[in-house]
Design a protein around this motif. Sequence first.
Motif, short mmCIF file in Angstrom:
data_model
loop_
_atom_site.label_atom_id
_atom_site.label_comp_id
_atom_site.label_asym_id
_atom_site.label_seq_id
_atom_site.Cartn_x
_atom_site.Cartn_y
_atom_site.Cartn_z
N LEU A 233 20.46 50.73 27.95
CA LEU A 233 19.71 51.93 28.29
C LEU A 233 20.55 52.95 29.04
N HIS A 234 21.57 52.49 29.79
CA HIS A 234 22.37 53.46 30.55
C HIS A 234 23.18 54.37 29.64
N GLN A 235 23.30 54.01 28.36
CA GLN A 235 23.97 54.88 27.39
C GLN A 235 22.98 55.77 26.64
N GLY A 236 21.71 55.70 27.02
CA GLY A 236 20.68 56.45 26.33
C GLY A 236 20.60 57.90 26.77
N THR A 237 19.63 58.61 26.19
CA THR A 237 19.42 60.04 26.46
C THR A 237 18.23 60.22 27.38
N LEU A 238 18.37 61.12 28.35
CA LEU A 238 17.26 61.44 29.25
C LEU A 238 16.43 62.57 28.63
N VAL A 239 15.10 62.37 28.57
CA VAL A 239 14.20 63.36 27.99
C VAL A 239 12.97 63.48 28.87
N MET A 240 12.18 64.52 28.59
CA MET A 240 10.88 64.69 29.23
C MET A 240 9.81 64.47 28.17
N GLU A 241 8.85 63.58 28.45
CA GLU A 241 7.73 63.30 27.55
C GLU A 241 6.43 63.58 28.28
N ASN A 242 5.78 64.69 27.91
CA ASN A 242 4.51 65.07 28.55
C ASN A 242 4.65 65.14 30.07
N ASP A 244 6.80 63.53 31.89
CA ASP A 244 7.37 62.32 32.47
C ASP A 244 8.85 62.20 32.12
N PRO A 245 9.74 62.05 33.11
CA PRO A 245 11.14 61.77 32.79
C PRO A 245 11.27 60.39 32.16
N CYS A 246 12.01 60.34 31.06
CA CYS A 246 12.14 59.10 30.29
C CYS A 246 13.58 58.91 29.85
N VAL A 247 13.88 57.69 29.42
CA VAL A 247 15.17 57.38 28.81
C VAL A 247 14.91 56.85 27.41
N VAL A 248 15.75 57.30 26.46
CA VAL A 248 15.64 56.89 25.07
C VAL A 248 16.78 55.93 24.76
N CYS A 249 16.44 54.74 24.28
CA CYS A 249 17.47 53.75 23.94
C CYS A 249 18.39 54.30 22.85
N PRO A 250 19.71 54.15 22.99
CA PRO A 250 20.63 54.71 22.01
C PRO A 250 20.64 53.97 20.68
N HIS A 252 17.77 52.27 18.84
CA HIS A 252 16.66 52.44 17.90
C HIS A 252 15.60 53.40 18.40
N GLY A 253 15.86 54.10 19.51
CA GLY A 253 14.99 55.18 19.94
C GLY A 253 13.79 54.81 20.78
N SER A 254 13.68 53.57 21.23
CA SER A 254 12.57 53.23 22.12
C SER A 254 12.66 54.09 23.39
N THR A 255 11.51 54.56 23.86
CA THR A 255 11.47 55.51 24.97
C THR A 255 10.66 54.93 26.12
N PHE A 256 11.24 54.97 27.33
CA PHE A 256 10.61 54.35 28.51
C PHE A 256 10.51 55.35 29.65
N ARG A 257 9.36 55.32 30.34
CA ARG A 257 9.19 56.14 31.54
C ARG A 257 10.06 55.59 32.65
N LEU A 258 10.74 56.49 33.35
CA LEU A 258 11.61 56.05 34.44
C LEU A 258 10.82 55.56 35.64
N VAL A 259 9.62 56.09 35.84
CA VAL A 259 8.86 55.76 37.05
C VAL A 259 8.37 54.32 37.06
N ASP A 260 8.07 53.77 35.87
CA ASP A 260 7.53 52.40 35.84
C ASP A 260 8.02 51.56 34.67
N GLY A 261 8.88 52.12 33.80
CA GLY A 261 9.42 51.36 32.67
C GLY A 261 8.47 51.21 31.51
N SER A 262 7.29 51.83 31.55
CA SER A 262 6.32 51.68 30.47
C SER A 262 6.83 52.35 29.19
N VAL A 263 6.33 51.88 28.06
CA VAL A 263 6.79 52.36 26.75
C VAL A 263 6.05 53.63 26.37
N LYS A 264 6.80 54.68 26.07
CA LYS A 264 6.22 55.91 25.55
C LYS A 264 6.25 55.92 24.03
#
Length: 292
Positions: A233-242, A244-250, A252-264
Amino acid sequence: MGRFAGPVALADRLEKSKAMDKPVRVLAKAVRQRLRPGRLRDMLHGVPLGEPVHPPLATVSLGCWLSTAVLDLAGADPRAARLLLATGLVNALPTAAAGLTDWSSLHREQQRVGFVHMLSNLTAIGLFSASLLARVRGSERPGRALSYAGLAVGGLGAYLGGHLAYRQAAGANHAPQVTHLVPLGWHDLCLLRDLPEGRPVARRLGYIQLFVLRRGENVSVLADRCPHLAGPLHQGTLVMENGDPCVVCPWHGSTFRLVDGSVKHGPATAPAPMFETRLRRDGTVQVRPGLT
């Protein structure tokens, strides 16, 4: 005489065979292009449920078809057998859609086995469809024979599906279970000044690697391995989803909220384990496994 190759050895050979790589590559790319990240794709992955939906759906169809064979052997009411056959076939449509969606975001070795799994199941569906048609036309004996053949082919597909799930861990949670790898309580991680501003990095905490992102004096920490297939995940992309700051896995594109790790967004269905953080007066960042 050659030594008998068991089913696991045959499945292992499928993993290493490159004979099907061209159609696998073309089909997987087509699925990803036509099914973009969004609500439908997340539903097919099982994100709202927190679990992949393909395995339980497949169990329903296979159970219907196995029950059909039992009724045929028992000489039960042909109408009950037809109803079970039809139910399994109708359920096969969302099952195939969910399976194809999951399959398109797997590693190549998994996709090779999954491709044969898919071909086996398509053949089984064809045989069961022909069986239902024969029964509706009054040809019970050929219909039963076609069902038995479909069950045999479907059993092969089910075995390969189990190989994917248990031997190759497709659909399993690949994020470390921090509750037993990291003791409860606060642990020193690093100095705040050693973390770059706004850029995720990897840091070690005991046995596991962490995703660490500093924004001012706020530090977000997740387990670094993506729950889908352990992508960094540390090689992923930081994005905003609605908002919420999130990280996108490099990978397959899974996206997680930074605040709690939940799946977006999937393909991951399990959350990324989250760590609570605090800053000591000397500037040391401390972390502990999230309690929520």
